[in-house]
Design a protein around this motif. Structure first.
Motif, PDB file in Angstrom:
ATOM      1  N   LEU A 124      18.978  45.965 -18.258  1.00 15.82           N
ATOM      2  CA  LEU A 124      18.120  46.402 -19.363  1.00 15.82           C
ATOM      3  C   LEU A 124      18.396  47.862 -19.733  1.00 15.82           C
ATOM      4  CD1 LEU A 124      14.761  44.702 -18.331  1.00 15.82           C
ATOM      5  CD2 LEU A 124      16.330  43.995 -20.152  1.00 15.82           C
ATOM      6  N   ALA A 125      18.545  48.719 -18.719  1.00 14.97           N
ATOM      7  CA  ALA A 125      18.841  50.126 -18.990  1.00 14.97           C
ATOM      8  C   ALA A 125      20.197  50.279 -19.670  1.00 14.97           C
ATOM      9  CB  ALA A 125      18.796  50.923 -17.685  1.00 14.97           C
ATOM     10  N   ASP A 126      21.180  49.488 -19.237  1.00 20.58           N
ATOM     11  CA  ASP A 126      22.500  49.520 -19.882  1.00 20.58           C
ATOM     12  C   ASP A 126      22.405  49.113 -21.348  1.00 20.58           C
ATOM     13  OD1 ASP A 126      23.786  50.339 -17.589  1.00 20.58           O
ATOM     14  OD2 ASP A 126      24.593  48.362 -17.082  1.00 20.58           O
ATOM     15  N   LEU A 127      21.645  48.051 -21.625  1.00 22.35           N
ATOM     16  CA  LEU A 127      21.501  47.583 -23.005  1.00 22.35           C
ATOM     17  C   LEU A 127      20.889  48.667 -23.881  1.00 22.35           C
ATOM     18  CD1 LEU A 127      21.723  44.975 -24.850  1.00 22.35           C
ATOM     19  CD2 LEU A 127      19.277  44.684 -24.387  1.00 22.35           C
ATOM     20  N   ALA A 128      19.847  49.320 -23.372  1.00 22.51           N
ATOM     21  CA  ALA A 128      19.199  50.379 -24.146  1.00 22.51           C
ATOM     22  C   ALA A 128      20.139  51.559 -24.353  1.00 22.51           C
ATOM     23  CB  ALA A 128      17.929  50.830 -23.436  1.00 22.51           C
ATOM     24  N   ASN A 186      11.637  48.486 -26.447  1.00 23.11           N
ATOM     25  CA  ASN A 186      11.130  47.458 -25.538  1.00 23.11           C
ATOM     26  C   ASN A 186      12.297  46.556 -25.176  1.00 23.11           C
ATOM     27  OD1 ASN A 186       8.399  48.305 -25.641  1.00 23.11           O
ATOM     28  ND2 ASN A 186       8.079  47.171 -27.532  1.00 23.11           N
ATOM     29  N   VAL A 187      12.462  46.276 -23.898  1.00 16.96           N
ATOM     30  CA  VAL A 187      13.563  45.444 -23.440  1.00 16.96           C
ATOM     31  C   VAL A 187      13.031  44.424 -22.454  1.00 16.96           C
ATOM     32  CG1 VAL A 187      15.413  47.132 -23.827  1.00 16.96           C
ATOM     33  CG2 VAL A 187      14.133  47.211 -21.698  1.00 16.96           C
ATOM     34  N   TRP A 188      13.743  43.287 -22.334  1.00 20.41           N
ATOM     35  CA  TRP A 188      13.271  42.245 -21.433  1.00 20.41           C
ATOM     36  C   TRP A 188      14.427  41.307 -21.089  1.00 20.41           C
ATOM     37  CZ3 TRP A 188      12.443  42.437 -26.634  1.00 20.41           C
ATOM     38  CH2 TRP A 188      12.827  41.329 -27.397  1.00 20.41           C
ATOM     39  N   THR A 189      14.268  40.604 -19.979  1.00 18.64           N
ATOM     40  CA  THR A 189      15.158  39.496 -19.638  1.00 18.64           C
ATOM     41  C   THR A 189      14.365  38.204 -19.715  1.00 18.64           C
ATOM     42  OG1 THR A 189      14.670  39.709 -17.262  1.00 18.64           O
ATOM     43  CG2 THR A 189      16.601  40.888 -18.102  1.00 18.64           C
ATOM     44  N   GLU A 190      15.088  37.112 -20.026  1.00 22.02           N
ATOM     45  CA  GLU A 190      14.426  35.822 -20.038  1.00 22.02           C
ATOM     46  C   GLU A 190      15.410  34.731 -19.674  1.00 22.02           C
ATOM     47  OE1 GLU A 190      14.002  34.020 -24.305  1.00 22.02           O
ATOM     48  OE2 GLU A 190      13.257  36.082 -24.430  1.00 22.02           O
ATOM     49  N   GLN A 191      14.866  33.648 -19.113  1.00 20.65           N
ATOM     50  CA  GLN A 191      15.615  32.431 -18.804  1.00 20.65           C
ATOM     51  C   GLN A 191      14.868  31.246 -19.384  1.00 20.65           C
ATOM     52  OE1 GLN A 191      16.159  32.398 -14.475  1.00 20.65           O
ATOM     53  NE2 GLN A 191      18.339  32.812 -14.770  1.00 20.65           N
ATOM     54  N   CYS A 236      17.581  41.296 -23.532  1.00 18.59           N
ATOM     55  CA  CYS A 236      17.161  41.494 -24.922  1.00 18.59           C
ATOM     56  C   CYS A 236      16.487  42.847 -25.110  1.00 18.59           C
ATOM     57  CB  CYS A 236      16.179  40.394 -25.335  1.00 18.59           C
ATOM     58  SG  CYS A 236      16.768  38.720 -25.051  1.00 18.59           S
ATOM     59  N   GLY A 237      16.482  43.321 -26.356  1.00 15.19           N
ATOM     60  CA  GLY A 237      15.800  44.568 -26.646  1.00 15.19           C
ATOM     61  C   GLY A 237      15.566  44.770 -28.120  1.00 15.19           C
ATOM     62  N   GLU A 238      14.645  45.675 -28.411  1.00 13.19           N
ATOM     63  CA  GLU A 238      14.353  46.056 -29.787  1.00 13.19           C
ATOM     64  C   GLU A 238      13.886  47.502 -29.797  1.00 13.19           C
ATOM     65  OE1 GLU A 238      11.375  43.305 -30.978  1.00 13.19           O
ATOM     66  OE2 GLU A 238       9.808  44.140 -29.677  1.00 13.19           O
ATOM     67  N   PRO A 239      14.281  48.270 -30.829  1.00 16.12           N
ATOM     68  CA  PRO A 239      13.868  49.672 -30.882  1.00 16.12           C
ATOM     69  C   PRO A 239      12.405  49.810 -31.244  1.00 16.12           C
ATOM     70  CG  PRO A 239      15.085  49.073 -32.862  1.00 16.12           C
ATOM     71  CD  PRO A 239      15.141  47.874 -31.952  1.00 16.12           C
ATOM     72  N   ALA A 268      18.410  30.672 -28.644  1.00 17.88           N
ATOM     73  CA  ALA A 268      18.692  32.092 -28.438  1.00 17.88           C
ATOM     74  C   ALA A 268      17.521  32.927 -28.944  1.00 17.88           C
ATOM     75  CB  ALA A 268      19.963  32.484 -29.183  1.00 17.88           C
ATOM     76  N   PRO A 269      17.066  33.898 -28.165  1.00 25.22           N
ATOM     77  CA  PRO A 269      15.922  34.701 -28.599  1.00 25.22           C
ATOM     78  C   PRO A 269      16.257  35.535 -29.826  1.00 25.22           C
ATOM     79  CG  PRO A 269      16.925  35.616 -26.605  1.00 25.22           C
ATOM     80  CD  PRO A 269      17.580  34.311 -26.849  1.00 25.22           C
ATOM     81  N   HIS A 270      15.237  35.763 -30.640  1.00 24.92           N
ATOM     82  CA  HIS A 270      15.413  36.601 -31.827  1.00 24.92           C
ATOM     83  C   HIS A 270      15.170  38.054 -31.417  1.00 24.92           C
ATOM     84  CE1 HIS A 270      15.751  33.149 -34.487  1.00 24.92           C
ATOM     85  NE2 HIS A 270      14.677  32.635 -33.916  1.00 24.92           N
ATOM     86  N   ALA A 271      16.234  38.761 -31.133  1.00 22.05           N
ATOM     87  CA  ALA A 271      16.131  40.144 -30.698  1.00 22.05           C
ATOM     88  C   ALA A 271      17.274  40.928 -31.330  1.00 22.05           C
ATOM     89  CB  ALA A 271      16.208  40.239 -29.172  1.00 22.05           C
ATOM     90  N   PRO A 272      17.000  42.140 -31.843  1.00 20.88           N
ATOM     91  CA  PRO A 272      18.066  42.936 -32.446  1.00 20.88           C
ATOM     92  C   PRO A 272      19.211  43.239 -31.480  1.00 20.88           C
ATOM     93  CG  PRO A 272      15.908  43.849 -32.979  1.00 20.88           C
ATOM     94  CD  PRO A 272      15.696  42.795 -31.945  1.00 20.88           C
ATOM     95  N   TRP A 273      18.879  43.407 -30.209  1.00 21.23           N
ATOM     96  CA  TRP A 273      19.892  43.651 -29.188  1.00 21.23           C
ATOM     97  C   TRP A 273      19.853  42.473 -28.212  1.00 21.23           C
ATOM     98  CZ3 TRP A 273      17.227  48.809 -27.526  1.00 21.23           C
ATOM     99  CH2 TRP A 273      17.196  49.701 -28.606  1.00 21.23           C
TER     100      TRP A 273
END
Length: 280
Positions: free
Chosen positions: A218-222, A259-264, A250-253, A162-167
């Motif tokens: 990504l916009a929803d997450l932010a 900054n937000v991103w998707t990953e697989q 994923c995202g971080e303030p 699992a990625p290390h991301a605050p969101w």
């Protein structure tokens, strides 16, 4: 490529639509947000992509399911086309249920050569207006590419931590979700629902997860994690995402937004920069 598409620069078209609550609420439900929005509520960010359908008769479609080339967009002869990224400014909310217009202009057409062959980039500006004036100014980057060699596009490999991301949110992009998003956006591109076409004609290892769907996630997450209003959203596709593999959202303030991103499977599919303004 010798074709000159300079005559297409400056071409304009306009469209109008009503921001029907049924479409935005259908997407919200498909993404697990069951509470419906009433008329007059702010339209969620990037849900304007559900409107302004370009519906063509069968003879007006290309072999990939998109509208045939040579209408508003230039007739670039390269076989593969995709939405590579974009930049949006949010000036004020669009409202669910209101009548809206979209004025579109082709800003530039550029041909480039890269490791994957010839690329043609078409940049289109859209100005979307609601009943209170201009609400969204958007630039879309559309890229046309040469045919891919069989086996040249690889599927995400194996499990990743699992990625290390605050969101973070996990989404499983199955065929039902891809079908629903294609239907709600009237996107006939066969790479999103026709597996034999996606794999046999365009050399993908599976069905492709829509870039706009990833951007919307990504916009929803932010929006769920930021308190200041979002005024800018710049996004870029890094590599395709495919059905059947968990998508990490994923995202971080940051000092100016997020900054937000998707990953697989540990590889980034889309990245975006969020800019915020002052809270009202």
């Amino acid at each position: 490529m010798s074709e000159d598409f300079s005559d297409w620069v400056g071409r304009r078209e306009e469209a109008a639509d009503v921001l029907d609550p049924a479409r935005t609420n259908a997407l919200r439900a498909a993404l697990g947000q069951a509470e419906p929005l009433a008329e007059g509520a702010p339209l969620p960010l990037l849900h304007h992509w559900l409107y302004f359908w370009d519906v063509r008769p069968p003879q007006g479609l290309g072999p990939d399911g998109h509208p045939a080339r040579g209408g508003f967009l230039p007739p670039v002869p390269l076989p593969r086309r995709m939405w590579a990224g974009g930049r949006l400014k949010f000036l004020q909310p669009l409202r669910v249920g209101e009548r809206a217009t979209r004025a579109s202009t082709i800003l530039k057409v550029e041909s480039k050569s890269g490791r994957s062959g010839t690329l043609v980039f078409v940049t289109v500006e859209h100005q979307l207006s609601g009943e209170q004036g201009v609400a969204v100014v958007e630039e879309q980057d559309i890229v046309y590419r040469e045919a891919a060699a069989p086996g040249s596009i690889l599927a995400p490999a194996g499990e990743a931590p699992a990625p290390h991301a605050p969101w973070r949110r996990e989404v499983f992009p199955d065929t039902v979700l891809l079908f629903r998003y294609s239907a709600l956006t009237m996107n006939g591109h066969r790479i999103h629902y026709d597996r034999p076409y996606a794999m046999g004609e365009e050399a993908y290892p599976g069905l492709v997860v829509h870039g706009p769907l990833q951007a919307t996630l990504l916009a929803d997450l932010a929006a769920q994690n930021l308190t200041a209003p979002i005024t800018g959203f710049d996004f870029r596709g890094q590599s395709p995402a495919f059905d059947g593999t968990l998508l990490q959202v994923c995202g971080e303030p940051t000092e100016t937004g997020a900054n937000v991103w998707t990953e697989q499977a540990g590889g980034k599919s889309m990245t975006a920069t969020i800019t915020c303004g002052e809270a009202a």
